[in-house]
Scaffold this motif. Sequence first.
Motif, PDB file in Angstrom:
ATOM      1  N   GLN A   1     -31.035   5.316 -37.032  1.00 24.44           N
ATOM      2  CA  GLN A   1     -31.442   6.523 -36.326  1.00 24.44           C
ATOM      3  C   GLN A   1     -30.702   6.563 -34.988  1.00 24.44           C
ATOM      4  O   GLN A   1     -30.754   5.601 -34.235  1.00 24.44           O
ATOM      5  CB  GLN A   1     -32.955   6.457 -36.163  1.00 24.44           C
ATOM      6  CG  GLN A   1     -33.624   7.426 -35.257  1.00 24.44           C
ATOM      7  CD  GLN A   1     -33.553   8.846 -35.718  1.00 24.44           C
ATOM      8  OE1 GLN A   1     -32.711   9.576 -35.263  1.00 24.44           O
ATOM      9  NE2 GLN A   1     -34.447   9.249 -36.618  1.00 24.44           N
TER      10      GLN A   1
ATOM     11  N   TYR B   1     -31.370   7.972 -32.258  1.00 27.25           N
ATOM     12  CA  TYR B   1     -32.271   7.775 -31.127  1.00 27.25           C
ATOM     13  C   TYR B   1     -32.511   6.286 -30.875  1.00 27.25           C
ATOM     14  O   TYR B   1     -32.551   5.838 -29.736  1.00 27.25           O
ATOM     15  CB  TYR B   1     -33.615   8.451 -31.391  1.00 27.25           C
ATOM     16  CG  TYR B   1     -33.568   9.947 -31.455  1.00 27.25           C
ATOM     17  CD1 TYR B   1     -32.851  10.677 -30.524  1.00 27.25           C
ATOM     18  CD2 TYR B   1     -34.255  10.633 -32.431  1.00 27.25           C
ATOM     19  CE1 TYR B   1     -32.810  12.046 -30.579  1.00 27.25           C
ATOM     20  CE2 TYR B   1     -34.228  12.013 -32.498  1.00 27.25           C
ATOM     21  CZ  TYR B   1     -33.507  12.713 -31.560  1.00 27.25           C
ATOM     22  OH  TYR B   1     -33.487  14.068 -31.622  1.00 27.25           O
ATOM     23  N   SER B   2     -32.693   5.535 -31.974  1.00 26.01           N
ATOM     24  CA  SER B   2     -32.900   4.099 -31.805  1.00 26.01           C
ATOM     25  C   SER B   2     -31.688   3.471 -31.136  1.00 26.01           C
ATOM     26  O   SER B   2     -31.827   2.641 -30.236  1.00 26.01           O
ATOM     27  CB  SER B   2     -33.093   3.411 -33.159  1.00 26.01           C
ATOM     28  OG  SER B   2     -34.013   4.082 -33.926  1.00 26.01           O
TER      29      SER B   2
ATOM     30  N   LYS C   1     -37.967   4.011 -24.103  1.00 31.34           N
ATOM     31  CA  LYS C   1     -38.701   4.693 -25.164  1.00 31.34           C
ATOM     32  C   LYS C   1     -39.242   6.025 -24.653  1.00 31.34           C
ATOM     33  O   LYS C   1     -40.409   6.334 -24.791  1.00 31.34           O
ATOM     34  CB  LYS C   1     -39.819   3.817 -25.696  1.00 31.34           C
ATOM     35  CG  LYS C   1     -40.597   3.113 -24.626  1.00 31.34           C
ATOM     36  CD  LYS C   1     -41.632   2.203 -25.248  1.00 31.34           C
ATOM     37  CE  LYS C   1     -42.433   1.528 -24.153  1.00 31.34           C
ATOM     38  NZ  LYS C   1     -43.416   0.608 -24.647  1.00 31.34           N
TER      39      LYS C   1
ATOM     40  N   PRO D   1     -37.138  10.580 -28.889  1.00 28.56           N
ATOM     41  CA  PRO D   1     -38.433  10.145 -29.429  1.00 28.56           C
ATOM     42  C   PRO D   1     -38.231   9.048 -30.442  1.00 28.56           C
ATOM     43  O   PRO D   1     -37.557   9.270 -31.407  1.00 28.56           O
ATOM     44  CB  PRO D   1     -38.983  11.387 -30.097  1.00 28.56           C
ATOM     45  CG  PRO D   1     -37.784  12.180 -30.482  1.00 28.56           C
ATOM     46  CD  PRO D   1     -36.731  11.851 -29.482  1.00 28.56           C
TER      47      PRO D   1
ATOM     48  N   THR E   1     -38.259   4.285 -33.405  1.00 22.14           N
ATOM     49  CA  THR E   1     -38.359   5.604 -34.031  1.00 22.14           C
ATOM     50  C   THR E   1     -38.608   5.521 -35.531  1.00 22.14           C
ATOM     51  O   THR E   1     -39.413   6.262 -36.085  1.00 22.14           O
ATOM     52  CB  THR E   1     -37.069   6.395 -33.783  1.00 22.14           C
ATOM     53  OG1 THR E   1     -36.802   6.383 -32.407  1.00 22.14           O
ATOM     54  CG2 THR E   1     -37.222   7.828 -34.230  1.00 22.14           C
ATOM     55  N   GLU E   2     -37.918   4.595 -36.191  1.00 14.36           N
ATOM     56  CA  GLU E   2     -38.032   4.537 -37.646  1.00 14.36           C
ATOM     57  C   GLU E   2     -39.160   3.627 -38.105  1.00 14.36           C
ATOM     58  O   GLU E   2     -39.441   3.554 -39.294  1.00 14.36           O
ATOM     59  CB  GLU E   2     -36.714   4.025 -38.245  1.00 14.36           C
ATOM     60  CG  GLU E   2     -35.622   5.060 -38.291  1.00 14.36           C
ATOM     61  CD  GLU E   2     -35.864   6.113 -39.365  1.00 14.36           C
ATOM     62  OE1 GLU E   2     -35.986   5.749 -40.528  1.00 14.36           O
ATOM     63  OE2 GLU E   2     -35.936   7.306 -39.035  1.00 14.36           O
TER      64      GLU E   2
ATOM     65  N   THR F   1     -42.461  11.088 -33.747  1.00 19.42           N
ATOM     66  CA  THR F   1     -41.597  10.981 -34.917  1.00 19.42           C
ATOM     67  C   THR F   1     -42.418  11.054 -36.201  1.00 19.42           C
ATOM     68  O   THR F   1     -43.535  10.555 -36.253  1.00 19.42           O
ATOM     69  CB  THR F   1     -40.766   9.675 -34.875  1.00 19.42           C
ATOM     70  OG1 THR F   1     -40.863   9.049 -36.141  1.00 19.42           O
ATOM     71  CG2 THR F   1     -41.282   8.726 -33.844  1.00 19.42           C
TER      72      THR F   1
ATOM     73  N   HIS G   1     -39.073  17.861 -32.127  1.00 20.58           N
ATOM     74  CA  HIS G   1     -38.755  17.066 -30.959  1.00 20.58           C
ATOM     75  C   HIS G   1     -39.720  17.480 -29.865  1.00 20.58           C
ATOM     76  O   HIS G   1     -39.880  18.662 -29.609  1.00 20.58           O
ATOM     77  CB  HIS G   1     -37.310  17.358 -30.536  1.00 20.58           C
ATOM     78  CG  HIS G   1     -36.794  16.438 -29.481  1.00 20.58           C
ATOM     79  ND1 HIS G   1     -37.194  16.549 -28.188  1.00 20.58           N
ATOM     80  CD2 HIS G   1     -35.942  15.406 -29.538  1.00 20.58           C
ATOM     81  CE1 HIS G   1     -36.587  15.601 -27.485  1.00 20.58           C
ATOM     82  NE2 HIS G   1     -35.825  14.898 -28.285  1.00 20.58           N
TER      83      HIS G   1
END
Lengths: 175, 302, 230, 391
Positions: B126, B128-129, B206, B212, B217-218, C106, D38
Amino acid sequence: MKQLVEIIQNHFPINDIDLRKKSLAFISIHQNQAIPLLEWLKTTHGYKAFVLLTAVDWIEENRFQLTYLISNPDNFTELGVRVFIDREKAEMVSAHHLWKSIWVYQRELKEMFGINFPNSPRVNESFILEGWDTIPPYRRDFDTKQYSEETYFPRPGRSTNDPAKHMKSKLYPKD
Amino acid sequence: MDYSLSRFLYTLLGLFIVMNWGMLMSSTMRRIIARVSGRIGIPWYQPWIDLIKLYSLRSQITHGTMFYLGPVFRLMGGVGLFLFMPMIYGSAYFMNYSFSGDLILILYFQFFGMLGMALGAGEGGQPYSAIGISRGLSQFTTIEVPMTLAVISLAIQYDTLSITEIVKAQQGSIANWTLFTNPFATIAAMLSLLGAFGHSPFNLVKAPNEIPIGPPTEYHGTFLGVLRTNGAILHVTEAALFMNLFFGGATSWLELILKTFFIYFWSVFVGVVFPRFRIEQSVRWFLKWPTLIGIISILIWM
Amino acid sequence: MKKDFDKDALSDMYKDKFLAPENEIRFVNAPDGSIIEVNPLDDYFCQERPKELKPRKGVVEKFLNWARAESLWVLGFGTGCGSIEIPPLSTPRFDMYRFGVQMRATPRQSNVFIISGYLSVKTLKRAIRSYEQMPSPKYIIALGSCTINGGMYWDSYNTINRLDHYLPVDVYIAGCMPRPEALLAGFGKLKELIKEGKAEKANEYIQNLDWYKANQKKIIKDWNMPDYNW
Amino acid sequence: MFTINNDRSKFPELDDAGNALIDLTSHKYLKLWQGPQHPGVTGNMSLELTVTGDEIVESRTHVGYLHRGFEKLMERRTFIQCFPTCIRLCVAEPDPNEYLLSSCVEELAGIEVPETAQWLRMLALEMARLQVLLRQVPGQAGTFALGLGYQWGNYIRDLILDRFEELTGGRVYHMYILPGGVRGLLPNGFKNRLEENLKLVDEFLPNVWDLIYTNSVFKKRAKGLAVIPKEWIDEYGIYGPAARAAGIMRDVRKTHPYLFYSEIDFEPFTTDESDVFARSLVRWHDLKMTVDIIRQILAKMPEKGDIKAPTPNVMHWKIPKGETYVKCESSRGEYGMYLVTDGSDKPRRVNLKGPSYTHATSVLEKLLVNANVADAAIMVSLATCPPEIER
């Protein structure tokens, strides 16, 4: 506004003048003269702020009306420039070199009315709709109710009444 | 060192107490934050219910081996920190497996969880991660600088690397606490604590408003449950580390609970009224005043 | 287009017309000289059918259902007008945290999906994707009249009329727009359903997957996914 | 020794057409989508960001997630049916929509609105602005993770919505301003209860000032971020607080006084910094000014009087052919409606022009370049409202 319209009349062939309010007037001009007029107004008369660009579908007359609404931030007046273009071959010269935000409007018009603006940036990208494969939705000949009934699943039991007739039958059942 | 079964069981008991106290502490802190904003907040038992729910989810997906191992490494970081930390000074049962050089090991374990998390979240794929991880690692590196300087200063001051020895030196009266005998090191460490606990202004890692919600995230279900369990352990143990080093340690569980509560409260107290820094701003911040104070504290004891 | 896709259930998605150029099948030269076929769509769509995850029986499931009911994590995805009434829920007047309802950022960590109002076709695609990412057991609360029968937008060409034809709905909250109190009552109703073990719509979705997918494919013609060059 | 070049304006390089030269296969760049699912974007829209490290090099706005085809739907509804439809155009602040449609219709049909109704319209519009600003002012800090003020502000906003409920019956959608007038007079004791709520806002203002505008971290984040140059205001068409933060007076209430705004004494705040902090500051002063304006309206408005001009039977109301553009000041800036009629009982074309249209598309795309990913919250400072972009 009246003076300004008279000045424009001396330079450009405009017709169909509508002095709506003290600070708002609408004029019509031929398709080829529109962009030069806008540029002239912007550079010499201080109409440097761009308010909106939208289209009206006059299906009976088989033409689109494009309205460029521009405003003068110094004396707070607005001028609507109407341009009529052919509905079959809907195409207009792009004005993206005049104002920096106008390309978004042109992109929307391309999508929702099918009016083409050649050379406008990103005009062919989809803006609002995704995967739309019938006629552009804002055209008058697109029937949204019929499309909705065919495509989505109307919940049974919902009836549509014409309000005028419905009220008449409720209030005056004898007539 | 004593490797008997009873020592092992007592350590497990300590871990159990620490975990539950950590969860109660986090729900209490969230209730305090809620009161500041005028709300009632979550029930005090909410973390346990969340945990049960997370462990009982039916579907779980994985992105590969490292994705599994990420939370495991993170838990190892927390439990490892606990194992080598003397929790109750003077108690034969809750000394855990602390030994003469445990301070160095504990500094290492602080970083260990973050690295494991980086590997696991990276496997999640991801974006975001990935951004969260790159932010987290760069920020954590600078958090360690003032912390390490303070620890070096302490090592010079007490001439030992054993936490138990440091606690021992602080017994007697409040005036013996490092807080009063070495205030500069305390300040440097307490400022670096703000970053270590991950409250604003240093929680861009975070940030739920932008990425997010960063590295996890995952993560969901059991993975997230493990991460949350670890969070509870880690918060108490890190607070206990600061308690041992600077606030005279604890001679009973009650003292530990009170002291860790106030140490954790310090980060919440600061966090609730500050927005978060950008990562390069927080890096600069840590390398400016806390580092300077840390260097001063060393120079004093040289 | 590759014809083999006709066999699987998702074949209609691959329409040439809306396929983005980066999603077309391409051939890549491997270092050893062989040619490898790359189909980016394989990465986006799982070809495997989802499995039904049946609840266990007995006291354990009852206890777990109690825990699930008391810890509802809501996905922070405001799909329509209703999303204006969700922020007040987390503020002093209504404070949904009291009831164990929390917002998550999420889909992987949320159980409850509040479809807050009408869904345009473009949003529906994202909503389905978010819903399918959520771990089971998962629940949907449909907020507002527009999710029930189209509401205000019953004749619009771009909004769906009945949400339950595309996603399984556990609780409906009627109104345009429903007050935050109504939403809290909806959470209460959902909790009741979960505790009684009746909120198993996620399994229903999998049992009737073909029907749902056919409905979804009827209106969503462009199935391209945002491309991460990852 | 440490020279960090903060001027990143030349990066990435652009080609002749103005597109960024980005080779996505070089593994130097990463595509990052913010939205639609989001929590940080304002409403249901998405930003497609190309980032390198933590820096945004290209940004694309994608809208259309909330498109309902209002302009089409209103073409097949009579004018009175349009009225409950059009208020749903912008959810956060629905009253300007009501006002614009009503005054467009009144202008084309030639209806004079009674004086009391005009004062009540002003009250409704200002209360709507008050409730939006109560969310927006602390909401700006909320994007930098300072959610405390947001909680306080939202509590008072709920109380203002209570007053709306009392006045109109609706909490979010009010349907108060009808073509021809308004729907009702003030209830008994309304003024006192509103005054009590305004006192809470008075207390809230210094609190939020201490919390946000003296906050060193907020200053560090927001000052100098996303500066809009003065030339952009006219080139792009930027309105409202964003323009006033750049030192240019853009307030329809001052420049084209409508209703009785000419009788009210107010001076919108302008500043020159033009960054996120300045825009937030302008909103704080707006909030203060709105409270003041509401107090003046309550003091000056007549107690009783006609609230509705006589209109023809709304079922058969045909409006003569014509077109007009009416605008008012919403919390985000100039908010205008362009109405074309063709002599039938339905509008020929309605077009709504809100400031978000340019703010969220062309301006935001430019501002985000060379910003940090963490600062994608710039969009909140432009106060975009996605439903008004795509309608």
